[in-house]
Motif scaffolding. Sequence first.
Motif, PDB file in Angstrom:
ATOM      1  N   THR A  84      22.830 -12.758  37.762  1.00  0.00           N
ATOM      2  CA  THR A  84      23.483 -13.017  36.484  1.00  0.00           C
ATOM      3  C   THR A  84      22.463 -13.131  35.366  1.00  0.00           C
ATOM      4  N   GLY A  91      20.651  -7.179  29.000  1.00  0.00           N
ATOM      5  CA  GLY A  91      21.474  -7.073  27.802  1.00  0.00           C
ATOM      6  C   GLY A  91      20.727  -7.487  26.551  1.00  0.00           C
ATOM      7  N   LEU A 115      28.130  -4.351  21.742  1.00  0.00           N
ATOM      8  CA  LEU A 115      28.630  -4.307  23.114  1.00  0.00           C
ATOM      9  C   LEU A 115      27.737  -5.129  24.046  1.00  0.00           C
ATOM     10  N   ALA A 116      26.415  -5.051  23.881  1.00  0.00           N
ATOM     11  CA  ALA A 116      25.504  -5.845  24.708  1.00  0.00           C
ATOM     12  C   ALA A 116      25.752  -7.334  24.472  1.00  0.00           C
ATOM     13  N   LEU A 119      29.020  -8.380  26.254  1.00  0.00           N
ATOM     14  CA  LEU A 119      28.864  -8.469  27.702  1.00  0.00           C
ATOM     15  C   LEU A 119      28.046  -9.698  28.097  1.00  0.00           C
ATOM     16  N   ALA A 122      30.333 -12.587  27.871  1.00  0.00           N
ATOM     17  CA  ALA A 122      31.277 -12.559  28.986  1.00  0.00           C
ATOM     18  C   ALA A 122      30.610 -13.040  30.273  1.00  0.00           C
ATOM     19  N   LEU A 123      29.362 -12.636  30.488  1.00  0.00           N
ATOM     20  CA  LEU A 123      28.618 -13.114  31.655  1.00  0.00           C
ATOM     21  C   LEU A 123      28.462 -14.624  31.628  1.00  0.00           C
ATOM     22  N   SER A 144      35.563 -17.636  24.312  1.00  0.00           N
ATOM     23  CA  SER A 144      35.542 -16.249  23.831  1.00  0.00           C
ATOM     24  C   SER A 144      36.050 -16.090  22.407  1.00  0.00           C
ATOM     25  N   THR A 151      34.250  -7.850  19.195  1.00  0.00           N
ATOM     26  CA  THR A 151      34.982  -6.796  19.889  1.00  0.00           C
ATOM     27  C   THR A 151      35.682  -5.872  18.894  1.00  0.00           C
TER      28      THR A 151
END
Length: 407
Positions: A84, A91, A115-116, A119, A122-123, A144, A151
């Motif tokens: 992880t 990223g 986008l990086a 993500l 999200a991780l 989030s 997004t």
Amino acid sequence: MSDDDTTAPAPNPTSEENRHASWLELFFDLVAVAGVAQIAHLLHGVPDVSDLGLYALLFLAFWTAWICFTLYANVAYENTHVRTVLAAMFGMAVMAAAVPGVHEGDDQHARVFALAYILIRALASRAWQHRRQILVDWPAAQMSLGVIPWTVSLWAHDPLRHWLWALGIALDLYVTFAVSARDLVEHQEARERRGDRPARRGSAGSTSFARSQTEHLSERLGLFVLIVLGEGVAQVVAATSDAEWDKQLYALAVAAFFLLATLWALSFGHGYAGVPHLAAGVLPARAALPLHCFVSGCLAALAAALGAAAEHLETLPDATRWLLCSSLAGYFLLSGIAWLGRAGRERRWLLCVALPCCVLPLLLAAFGAHVRTVTVVWLLVLIALWPILYERRSSLGRLSARKRRDR
């Protein structure tokens, strides 16, 4: 053992005090070196207001991504999932690589950067869900809400894209200060009772609170500030290596080094976790972490200005002079905010130290158009030295008074 169960090897500490950053954490911090360097380059040349705004936005995004996994490793410790953290590291490297394209207005680079970031967030959220813990110190690390505008920005263009990014950062700050950890726990438990998010097999039945381990976190925060100060040295070295070496350049290099060394002394000898005049345990992490972010941002901007100063040995362009002086003024403004939480603080310190250290650099920026570059930097050195000299003088005065009472 599967990849998901792979954890970072670390010695079992007997107490919190003897715990230090692991090799995985130090490897992770190396990405911060690349990111800070790339973002600081946005201020090269003669930056305008849009460059400053983009710098602040990208620095906040990069720092947010970094702190999410710094806090995760801080709490998880020997249960930190290596895969992880390595994925988050990759990223962040992508974010750093995309910075120049974002500055140039390239849509592809901007989308890759966003986008990086999405993500990585999200991780981080998934890591905390796996642990079934609510992070009290920085709840935005697992929520989030702030990611939603990022997004949406995948389908937007400049300047709307940048405004959406700024909205995402603002929402994260709102969550951090306005939403309590108990509210988050009650919300998640209600969702589980409704069956919206069933408990993971083998996990505890209820969500628990998680707090950062103070001493280890202060070490990581201090390492980040050291990285930023090191970037200042690198900026000066890179600028002076291509210039003609003469007496002016020698004097400027010495002044720049003294300025960075003085700021190092203030941040660590007279501060805590890299924040000047911050005392351990005085402020909650929710307040101390933004201070650390803004102090680091001011130091990175000052580092970029020092690099530019080496290219203008006669006099500084107005934008560069304002960047150099206002960065130092901002650093001392944050220092004053941190000092307000100290026990036994004296009101006289604000008038004699904090106020002049904030005002004098701005006066120099406003009226120093014809002052030589070397003189500007040396004057900033004297301003930065003043809090150290004042505290030393105050300490000697208290010691003399104690000796007189003892007699």
